[in-house]
Write a protein that holds these residues in place. Sequence first.
Motif, mmCIF file in Angstrom:
data_model
loop_
_atom_site.group_PDB
_atom_site.id
_atom_site.type_symbol
_atom_site.label_atom_id
_atom_site.label_comp_id
_atom_site.label_asym_id
_atom_site.label_seq_id
_atom_site.Cartn_x
_atom_site.Cartn_y
_atom_site.Cartn_z
ATOM 1 N N ALA A 117 99.435 -9.968 22.462
ATOM 2 C CA ALA A 117 100.272 -9.286 23.445
ATOM 3 C C ALA A 117 101.576 -10.043 23.694
ATOM 4 C CB ALA A 117 99.508 -9.124 24.748
ATOM 5 N N VAL A 118 102.679 -9.323 23.588
ATOM 6 C CA VAL A 118 104.002 -9.841 23.930
ATOM 7 C C VAL A 118 104.674 -8.804 24.826
ATOM 8 C CG1 VAL A 118 106.256 -10.576 23.097
ATOM 9 C CG2 VAL A 118 104.206 -11.114 21.762
ATOM 10 N N LEU A 119 105.155 -9.241 25.991
ATOM 11 C CA LEU A 119 105.798 -8.351 26.948
ATOM 12 C C LEU A 119 107.282 -8.671 27.026
ATOM 13 C CD1 LEU A 119 103.152 -8.491 29.827
ATOM 14 C CD2 LEU A 119 103.378 -6.750 28.040
ATOM 15 N N ARG A 120 108.103 -7.663 26.791
ATOM 16 C CA ARG A 120 109.555 -7.839 26.910
ATOM 17 C C ARG A 120 109.953 -7.679 28.378
ATOM 18 N NH1 ARG A 120 111.071 -3.190 22.821
ATOM 19 N NH2 ARG A 120 109.314 -2.309 23.995
ATOM 20 N N ILE A 121 110.743 -8.608 28.876
ATOM 21 C CA ILE A 121 111.174 -8.533 30.268
ATOM 22 C C ILE A 121 112.688 -8.513 30.366
ATOM 23 C CG2 ILE A 121 109.095 -9.638 31.165
ATOM 24 C CD1 ILE A 121 110.737 -12.196 31.529
ATOM 25 N N VAL A 122 113.164 -7.840 31.392
ATOM 26 C CA VAL A 122 114.577 -7.836 31.766
ATOM 27 C C VAL A 122 114.749 -8.861 32.884
ATOM 28 C CG1 VAL A 122 116.467 -6.438 32.663
ATOM 29 C CG2 VAL A 122 114.748 -5.400 31.174
ATOM 30 N N PRO A 123 115.696 -9.785 32.803
ATOM 31 C CA PRO A 123 115.846 -10.806 33.845
ATOM 32 C C PRO A 123 116.180 -10.211 35.208
ATOM 33 C CG PRO A 123 117.078 -11.411 31.870
ATOM 34 C CD PRO A 123 116.630 -9.991 31.684
ATOM 35 N N TRP A 148 116.906 -17.344 42.076
ATOM 36 C CA TRP A 148 116.077 -18.172 42.945
ATOM 37 C C TRP A 148 115.308 -19.227 42.147
ATOM 38 C CZ3 TRP A 148 114.025 -17.510 48.257
ATOM 39 C CH2 TRP A 148 114.902 -16.765 49.062
ATOM 40 N N PHE A 149 115.474 -19.186 40.834
ATOM 41 C CA PHE A 149 114.767 -20.117 39.973
ATOM 42 C C PHE A 149 115.762 -21.071 39.306
ATOM 43 C CE2 PHE A 149 112.154 -16.426 40.522
ATOM 44 C CZ PHE A 149 110.879 -16.949 40.670
ATOM 45 N N ALA A 150 115.262 -22.224 38.907
ATOM 46 C CA ALA A 150 116.108 -23.246 38.290
ATOM 47 C C ALA A 150 116.640 -22.757 36.944
ATOM 48 C CB ALA A 150 115.307 -24.526 38.107
ATOM 49 N N PRO A 151 117.799 -23.288 36.513
ATOM 50 C CA PRO A 151 118.287 -22.956 35.176
ATOM 51 C C PRO A 151 117.222 -23.286 34.129
ATOM 52 C CG PRO A 151 119.974 -24.134 36.421
ATOM 53 C CD PRO A 151 118.713 -24.195 37.243
ATOM 54 N N GLY A 152 117.036 -22.380 33.233
ATOM 55 C CA GLY A 152 116.019 -22.582 32.206
ATOM 56 C C GLY A 152 114.636 -22.081 32.581
ATOM 57 N N ALA A 153 114.475 -21.536 33.808
ATOM 58 C CA ALA A 153 113.147 -21.072 34.232
ATOM 59 C C ALA A 153 112.668 -19.895 33.379
ATOM 60 C CB ALA A 153 113.172 -20.688 35.705
ATOM 61 N N LEU A 154 113.598 -18.998 33.022
ATOM 62 C CA LEU A 154 113.196 -17.881 32.167
ATOM 63 C C LEU A 154 112.728 -18.372 30.807
ATOM 64 C CD1 LEU A 154 115.773 -15.024 32.855
ATOM 65 C CD2 LEU A 154 113.293 -14.817 32.919
ATOM 66 N N ALA A 155 113.415 -19.391 30.285
ATOM 67 C CA ALA A 155 112.997 -19.972 29.011
ATOM 68 C C ALA A 155 111.609 -20.593 29.141
ATOM 69 C CB ALA A 155 114.005 -21.012 28.545
ATOM 70 N N GLU A 156 111.324 -21.225 30.286
ATOM 71 C CA GLU A 156 109.996 -21.782 30.530
ATOM 72 C C GLU A 156 108.945 -20.674 30.566
ATOM 73 O OE1 GLU A 156 109.869 -24.100 34.043
ATOM 74 O OE2 GLU A 156 111.379 -25.540 33.385
ATOM 75 N N LEU A 157 109.297 -19.564 31.210
ATOM 76 C CA LEU A 157 108.363 -18.442 31.309
ATOM 77 C C LEU A 157 107.973 -17.933 29.924
ATOM 78 C CD1 LEU A 157 107.165 -16.489 33.617
ATOM 79 C CD2 LEU A 157 108.952 -14.902 32.873
ATOM 80 N N CYS A 158 108.922 -17.993 28.998
ATOM 81 C CA CYS A 158 108.698 -17.441 27.663
ATOM 82 C C CYS A 158 108.220 -18.485 26.650
ATOM 83 C CB CYS A 158 109.980 -16.797 27.141
ATOM 84 S SG CYS A 158 110.619 -15.453 28.166
ATOM 85 N N THR A 194 108.946 -12.349 26.466
ATOM 86 C CA THR A 194 110.191 -12.576 25.740
ATOM 87 C C THR A 194 111.277 -11.830 26.488
ATOM 88 O OG1 THR A 194 111.324 -12.386 23.588
ATOM 89 C CG2 THR A 194 109.851 -10.595 24.187
ATOM 90 N N VAL A 195 112.473 -12.404 26.565
ATOM 91 C CA VAL A 195 113.563 -11.811 27.327
ATOM 92 C C VAL A 195 114.314 -10.832 26.443
ATOM 93 C CG1 VAL A 195 115.701 -12.241 28.594
ATOM 94 C CG2 VAL A 195 113.787 -13.830 28.788
ATOM 95 N N ARG A 196 114.454 -9.612 26.934
ATOM 96 C CA ARG A 196 115.225 -8.584 26.253
ATOM 97 C C ARG A 196 116.158 -7.930 27.277
ATOM 98 N NH1 ARG A 196 113.753 -10.884 22.507
ATOM 99 N NH2 ARG A 196 112.702 -10.141 20.623
ATOM 100 N N PRO A 197 117.456 -7.939 27.040
ATOM 101 C CA PRO A 197 118.363 -7.281 27.970
ATOM 102 C C PRO A 197 118.215 -5.773 27.907
ATOM 103 C CG PRO A 197 119.556 -7.985 26.026
ATOM 104 C CD PRO A 197 118.157 -8.546 25.902
ATOM 105 N N GLY A 198 118.687 -5.091 28.926
ATOM 106 C CA GLY A 198 118.622 -3.637 28.969
ATOM 107 C C GLY A 198 117.360 -3.170 29.632
#
Length: 288
Positions: free
Chosen positions: A174-180, A186-196, A283-287
């Motif tokens: 399972a891989v879920l694409r998320i929009v930021p 409210w999260f530190a720089p790089g938090a999205l990268a940590e999430l993924c 994984t981060v996906r814009p749109g």
Amino acid sequence: MIEILAPGPYATVQDLGRPGYAHLGVPCSGAADEASLRLANRLVGNAKEAAGIELTYGRARLAFHAGAWVAVTGAPCPLTVRSALPVGAGMGVPFWVPAGAEVRFGAPAWGLRTYLAVRGGIAVEPVLGSRSTDSLSGLGPAPLRQGSMLPVGDSGSLVEISVDLAPAGKPPPAVLRIVPGPRDDWFAPGALAELCAEPYEVSQDSNRVGVRLRGREPARAREGELPSEGMVTGAVQVPPSGQPIIFLADHPPTGGYPVIGVVRAADLPIAAQLRPGDRVRFTVRPGR
């Protein structure tokens, strides 16, 4: 009528939900894996809004007091039809259940939620325009139990029945694409990268409200919590524990914890089929 001889671990009536009432504090609810319910309804020639049965981890037994066309989709369960006449039954295809027959479900090989549609739809009384059971607010019919009787609607005139097949075989990891956002600031720089960066494990505390995860905690840049604000299905909320929660169909309309991202609508069926112990990545996906 369909009689519930055994509901399995958890079973409810679900349709496409009751959208449009969030301003009154009413969750949308509806099928957690909407794509699977839509497919089941299409297979038996129902309108897409028709209500069906959502089984959690299979193991249900249903008695049919009259013959009916049915289809089963979602998490693949072994199916057995006990009848005086031999009946072929399988996932992803319409099949006839004779009057007096009993349909038995085993445990799914993978996934969590299985859907049964019957020609004519499950015709329980609607509440606010929907026949869905809402596990959070209590609206709609009660969760199914032994002895529950479900009326079936008028099958109407003969229509063309789809024979589209459900996807075969176990899906890939399972891989879920998320929009930021909307509160990724409210999260530190790089938090999205940590999430993924690493997979999360699905907790046994998950339910139709949300998929609770165990794993890396996204680092916060701001302390405290937000005033209550609207939430959407798929929102990835991070409570004080630091462990993300993916909101599903019965999530509350509002919340006060920051949302680091939102799962794209196309990937919500994947989230709905996650069961305790499964691993999932973001994984981060814009749109949208």
